[in-house]
Design a protein around this motif. Sequence first.
Motif, PDB file in Angstrom:
ATOM      1  N   ALA A 147      -4.713   6.297  -1.377  1.00  0.00           N
ATOM      2  CA  ALA A 147      -3.723   5.211  -1.402  1.00  0.00           C
ATOM      3  C   ALA A 147      -4.085   4.221  -2.499  1.00  0.00           C
ATOM      4  O   ALA A 147      -5.247   4.110  -2.896  1.00  0.00           O
TER       5      ALA A 147
ATOM      6  N   GLU B 142      -7.166  11.889   1.969  1.00  0.00           N
ATOM      7  CA  GLU B 142      -6.211  10.779   1.895  1.00  0.00           C
ATOM      8  C   GLU B 142      -6.474   9.954   0.647  1.00  0.00           C
ATOM      9  O   GLU B 142      -7.621   9.745   0.247  1.00  0.00           O
TER      10      GLU B 142
ATOM     11  N   GLY C 183       0.602   5.528  -0.236  1.00  0.00           N
ATOM     12  CA  GLY C 183      -0.385   6.594  -0.174  1.00  0.00           C
ATOM     13  C   GLY C 183       0.107   7.840   0.528  1.00  0.00           C
ATOM     14  O   GLY C 183       1.275   7.951   0.925  1.00  0.00           O
TER      15      GLY C 183
ATOM     16  N   THR D 203       0.842  -1.193   0.000  1.00  0.00           N
ATOM     17  CA  THR D 203       0.000   0.000   0.000  1.00  0.00           C
ATOM     18  C   THR D 203       0.877   1.243   0.000  1.00  0.00           C
ATOM     19  O   THR D 203       1.733   1.407   0.879  1.00  0.00           O
TER      20      THR D 203
ATOM     21  N   GLN E 208      -3.321   0.043  -3.597  1.00  0.00           N
ATOM     22  CA  GLN E 208      -2.891  -1.231  -3.019  1.00  0.00           C
ATOM     23  C   GLN E 208      -2.859  -2.314  -4.088  1.00  0.00           C
ATOM     24  O   GLN E 208      -3.710  -2.344  -4.980  1.00  0.00           O
TER      25      GLN E 208
END
Length: 415
Positions: free
Chosen positions: A260, A258, A241, A239, A262
């Motif tokens: 991210a 936020e 981010g 991950t 993955q």
Amino acid sequence: MKKFALHTTTVAVFLASNAVIASPFIDDAKVNADLRLRYENVDMDNTKIDADALTARARLGVISGVFNGLSVGVEGEATAEISDKFNSTRNGQGDYNTVVDPESYELNKLWLKYQFPVDGFLKGSDITVGRQSINLDNQRFVGGVAWRQNEQTYDVASLNLKFTPNFALYYAYIDQVNIIFGSEDATPVVNNVAQPSEVDSESHLIQLRYKVGESFNAVAYGYLLDLQYWSADTLSSQTIGARIHGKIPSLPLRYVAEYATQQDYADNPIDYEADYYNVELAYLLPASVIKGEIATGYEVLGSDEGVRGFQTPLGTKHKFNGWNDLFLNTPADGLSDSYLSFKVNPIEKVSLGGEYHYYTTDENSRYLGQEYGLVLSSALPLKGTNVLTKWSNFESEDASLVDTRKVWVQMEYKY
């Protein structure tokens, strides 16, 4: 615990046995205690019997003073089932609904820390080796799962470097994860691969942190999780981010943003890539009227075309996607959560909070349900003592989910 954790134990015992020549080590030591009694009721529209779990948790630990930059911490933890009318995943009570607070007796923490000199380069930095807590940022991806009776801890070598007061680097190598299912074997004993007590790991946590007062805080992170044999390696992931948060100057507003991405990592047999994002805006209530805030947000744990959803196996999940914990594992179609929350202090030492969630899948925006809850807590006259009452209700028309209601009443003392 593997080799480096055993070395930590040896060093800690040596230091403790020679502490007579290092008086600050003992004279400045601090004892900590955490006692918690909790009742939890789980009522689900299924064929199981309602859970009535009464459990008690005790932690007792000591943190030494600092001698030549070195300090040691040790803590034991015990969880007891006062009532067994619930499925703890370990007690063989499979006819009841589940409350994941199994009986457990374990060494919760044992660590050795070196703190850099306060008048030298990298002052405020430290190196820590051993069994310890890790709570990164808001604990969405890495945390201690503090809501459950048994804390999630990590056998870790960690490095926290502060280059300036505003700029820092954090790195940790995780050798083992001690998750919330406790020290006891399942009853009857089975190959409980999906719910182990300990998970072997060759994982890396990396963060760069930058802070400019209250108005702007930023972190860029990479979490490379090699969680061996846990759910047949399907929880291993990479991950990457970034997260920003702060208060908007001259306005009574707080913000979070936020993002991210993955993908599979290590021996994960599932080939996938999924995104995560969260935006939140909160209005800070005038302190002259009532202290608190009202927040709204939108969080998405994405999906790779229904193959695999974005997962957060090490996160403190009870803080997110509703208190009923129905989405601890993200559905293959992903999860979108539109939410409202509030928290106020109507009178001194009393806190009232609530939240509402509207859930859909990330793929095809299929309606999954809604959830709402309230929590009331208050400090008691005895210093360190707190009582809490909490209620949450989930309603769904989806065939894979059932209506769920939970109630908690607890008392906790911290010293």
